[in-house]
Scaffold this active site. Structure first.
Site, mmCIF file in Angstrom:
data_model
loop_
_atom_site.group_PDB
_atom_site.id
_atom_site.type_symbol
_atom_site.label_atom_id
_atom_site.label_comp_id
_atom_site.label_asym_id
_atom_site.label_seq_id
_atom_site.Cartn_x
_atom_site.Cartn_y
_atom_site.Cartn_z
ATOM 1 C CG MET A 183 -1.647 1.269 1.466
ATOM 2 S SD MET A 183 -2.820 1.257 2.825
ATOM 3 C CE MET A 183 -1.777 1.033 4.238
ATOM 4 N N PRO A 184 0.933 1.976 -1.088
ATOM 5 C CG PRO A 184 1.174 2.479 -3.347
ATOM 6 C CD PRO A 184 0.375 1.656 -2.397
ATOM 7 C CE1 TYR A 185 0.437 8.230 5.177
ATOM 8 C CE2 TYR A 185 2.736 8.805 4.897
ATOM 9 C CZ TYR A 185 1.514 9.031 5.468
ATOM 10 O OH TYR A 185 1.361 10.068 6.345
ATOM 11 C CB VAL B 37 -2.752 6.167 2.034
ATOM 12 C CG1 VAL B 37 -3.032 7.230 3.081
ATOM 13 C CG2 VAL B 37 -3.549 4.900 2.297
#
Length: 67
Positions: A1-3, A41
């Site tokens: 999940m990229p942040y 995100v």
């Protein structure tokens, strides 16, 4: 999940501009890294100019001087 965390000074960034940043960062991660946008995100932090420094000087002071 990229942040992704985007920090900007709190100098009038509109809701529309923030939405464009969120969309743009999400699309960039999808295009470049093939990341799922549903799991990306993006957080935007607005920072007081008294809490942001450039070249050893507070942004507030730079703005007063016109730099």
């Amino acid at each position: 999940m990229p942040y992704v965390n985007i920090k900007v000074t709190n100098e009038g960034v509109s809701k529309e501009q923030k939405a464009a940043l969120v969309l743009g960062a999400t699309e960039l991660l999808q295009t470049v890294l093939n990341k799922n946008p549903e799991r990306t995100v993006v957080v935007i932090d607005e920072v007081e100019t008294d809490n942001w420094g450039i070249a050893g000087e507070l942004v507030t002071e730079r703005r007063i001087r016109g730099s």
